[in-house]
Design a protein around this motif. Sequence first.
Motif, PDB file in Angstrom:
ATOM      1  N   THR A  25      -7.171  13.363  -7.979  1.00  0.00           N
ATOM      2  CA  THR A  25      -6.526  12.382  -7.287  1.00  0.00           C
ATOM      3  C   THR A  25      -5.166  12.407  -7.344  1.00  0.00           C
ATOM      4  O   THR A  25      -4.692  11.809  -6.549  1.00  0.00           O
ATOM      5  CB  THR A  25      -7.335  11.032  -8.008  1.00  0.00           C
ATOM      6  OG1 THR A  25      -8.668  11.112  -7.783  1.00  0.00           O
ATOM      7  CG2 THR A  25      -6.849   9.908  -7.474  1.00  0.00           C
ATOM      8  N   ALA A  26      -4.605  12.885  -8.613  1.00  0.00           N
ATOM      9  CA  ALA A  26      -3.445  12.970  -8.717  1.00  0.00           C
ATOM     10  C   ALA A  26      -2.629  13.927  -7.739  1.00  0.00           C
ATOM     11  O   ALA A  26      -1.690  13.559  -7.102  1.00  0.00           O
ATOM     12  CB  ALA A  26      -2.951  12.991 -10.104  1.00  0.00           C
TER      13      ALA A  26
ATOM     14  N   ILE B 191       9.235   8.800  -6.605  1.00  0.00           N
ATOM     15  CA  ILE B 191       8.835   8.648  -7.852  1.00  0.00           C
ATOM     16  C   ILE B 191       7.486   8.495  -7.930  1.00  0.00           C
ATOM     17  O   ILE B 191       6.886   9.160  -9.109  1.00  0.00           O
ATOM     18  CB  ILE B 191       9.557   7.082  -8.252  1.00  0.00           C
ATOM     19  CG1 ILE B 191      11.045   7.186  -8.397  1.00  0.00           C
ATOM     20  CG2 ILE B 191       8.804   6.751  -9.763  1.00  0.00           C
ATOM     21  CD1 ILE B 191      11.699   8.132  -9.070  1.00  0.00           C
ATOM     22  N   ALA B 192       6.820   8.014  -7.076  1.00  0.00           N
ATOM     23  CA  ALA B 192       5.266   8.036  -6.899  1.00  0.00           C
ATOM     24  C   ALA B 192       4.938   9.543  -7.330  1.00  0.00           C
ATOM     25  O   ALA B 192       3.878   9.984  -7.774  1.00  0.00           O
ATOM     26  CB  ALA B 192       4.740   7.241  -5.774  1.00  0.00           C
ATOM     27  N   ALA B 193       5.435  10.451  -6.524  1.00  0.00           N
ATOM     28  CA  ALA B 193       5.003  11.682  -6.303  1.00  0.00           C
ATOM     29  C   ALA B 193       5.235  12.305  -7.643  1.00  0.00           C
ATOM     30  O   ALA B 193       4.213  13.323  -8.095  1.00  0.00           O
ATOM     31  CB  ALA B 193       5.848  12.487  -5.174  1.00  0.00           C
ATOM     32  N   ARG B 194       6.225  12.083  -8.245  1.00  0.00           N
ATOM     33  CA  ARG B 194       6.756  12.502  -9.533  1.00  0.00           C
ATOM     34  C   ARG B 194       5.562  12.054 -10.888  1.00  0.00           C
ATOM     35  O   ARG B 194       5.210  12.890 -11.609  1.00  0.00           O
ATOM     36  CB  ARG B 194       8.180  12.398 -10.002  1.00  0.00           C
ATOM     37  CG  ARG B 194       9.009  13.120  -9.420  1.00  0.00           C
ATOM     38  CD  ARG B 194       9.137  14.301 -10.506  1.00  0.00           C
ATOM     39  NE  ARG B 194       9.991  15.177  -9.394  1.00  0.00           N
ATOM     40  CZ  ARG B 194       9.584  16.536  -9.390  1.00  0.00           C
ATOM     41  NH1 ARG B 194       8.816  17.287  -9.917  1.00  0.00           N
ATOM     42  NH2 ARG B 194      10.239  17.444  -8.626  1.00  0.00           N
ATOM     43  N   LEU B 195       5.368  10.918 -10.548  1.00  0.00           N
ATOM     44  CA  LEU B 195       4.497  10.167 -11.622  1.00  0.00           C
ATOM     45  C   LEU B 195       2.864  10.974 -11.332  1.00  0.00           C
ATOM     46  O   LEU B 195       2.266  10.923 -12.383  1.00  0.00           O
ATOM     47  CB  LEU B 195       4.314   8.637 -11.612  1.00  0.00           C
ATOM     48  CG  LEU B 195       5.600   7.996 -11.945  1.00  0.00           C
ATOM     49  CD1 LEU B 195       5.437   6.549 -11.514  1.00  0.00           C
ATOM     50  CD2 LEU B 195       5.684   8.039 -13.335  1.00  0.00           C
ATOM     51  N   ALA B 196       2.667  10.951 -10.338  1.00  0.00           N
ATOM     52  CA  ALA B 196       1.265  11.582  -9.820  1.00  0.00           C
ATOM     53  C   ALA B 196       1.382  13.020 -10.588  1.00  0.00           C
ATOM     54  O   ALA B 196       0.227  13.377 -11.008  1.00  0.00           O
ATOM     55  CB  ALA B 196       1.064  11.496  -8.460  1.00  0.00           C
TER      56      ALA B 196
ATOM     57  N   ALA C  98       2.977  14.152 -12.939  1.00  0.00           N
ATOM     58  CA  ALA C  98       2.755  14.168 -14.443  1.00  0.00           C
ATOM     59  C   ALA C  98       1.380  13.717 -14.928  1.00  0.00           C
ATOM     60  O   ALA C  98       0.948  14.306 -16.003  1.00  0.00           O
ATOM     61  CB  ALA C  98       3.780  12.875 -15.069  1.00  0.00           C
ATOM     62  N   ALA C  99       0.741  12.748 -14.002  1.00  0.00           N
ATOM     63  CA  ALA C  99      -0.740  12.469 -14.378  1.00  0.00           C
ATOM     64  C   ALA C  99      -1.585  13.531 -14.358  1.00  0.00           C
ATOM     65  O   ALA C  99      -2.464  13.798 -15.123  1.00  0.00           O
ATOM     66  CB  ALA C  99      -1.118  11.182 -13.379  1.00  0.00           C
ATOM     67  N   ALA C 100      -1.334  14.448 -13.082  1.00  0.00           N
ATOM     68  CA  ALA C 100      -2.209  15.628 -13.079  1.00  0.00           C
ATOM     69  C   ALA C 100      -1.867  16.805 -14.150  1.00  0.00           C
ATOM     70  O   ALA C 100      -2.929  17.213 -14.859  1.00  0.00           O
ATOM     71  CB  ALA C 100      -1.762  16.360 -11.638  1.00  0.00           C
ATOM     72  N   GLU C 101      -0.650  16.795 -14.679  1.00  0.00           N
ATOM     73  CA  GLU C 101      -0.594  17.580 -15.972  1.00  0.00           C
ATOM     74  C   GLU C 101      -1.154  16.995 -17.302  1.00  0.00           C
ATOM     75  O   GLU C 101      -1.725  17.734 -17.995  1.00  0.00           O
ATOM     76  CB  GLU C 101       1.040  17.925 -16.018  1.00  0.00           C
ATOM     77  CG  GLU C 101       1.226  19.009 -16.735  1.00  0.00           C
ATOM     78  CD  GLU C 101       0.793  20.185 -16.453  1.00  0.00           C
ATOM     79  OE1 GLU C 101       0.416  21.051 -17.381  1.00  0.00           O
ATOM     80  OE2 GLU C 101       1.072  20.558 -15.328  1.00  0.00           O
TER      81      GLU C 101
END
Length: 104
Positions: free
Chosen positions: A28-29, A53-58, A60-63
């Motif tokens: 999902t991320a 910023i949303a792409a970067r946060l996503a 980070a969530a995937a990692e």
Amino acid sequence: APGGRSRDDELGDAIARAAEPPLELAATAADTARLAAEVARHGAGEVAADAVIAARLAAAAAEAAVRLVEVNLVVGGNPELAAGAREYAAQASQAADACAGLEL
């Protein structure tokens, strides 16, 4: 054990299932990062920065989800789940990186 299954079998199944939610999170991320990158590339200036910023946060969530999958598989389970999570994290990171050069 009920149904003729041993406790070890049941534990193995539980461990395998424990890796599934963070794997889904990684998937999902990755989708979120790709969509956010599209918005950043094609959206109006006022939303592009938020999308970056949303792409970067996503990403980070995937990692983070990769780490959770790996932790859940430390005592057994299908190592391909971790490989799949790492692939999703790589996709998310690539999408986020694609936003790096955008002028906002």
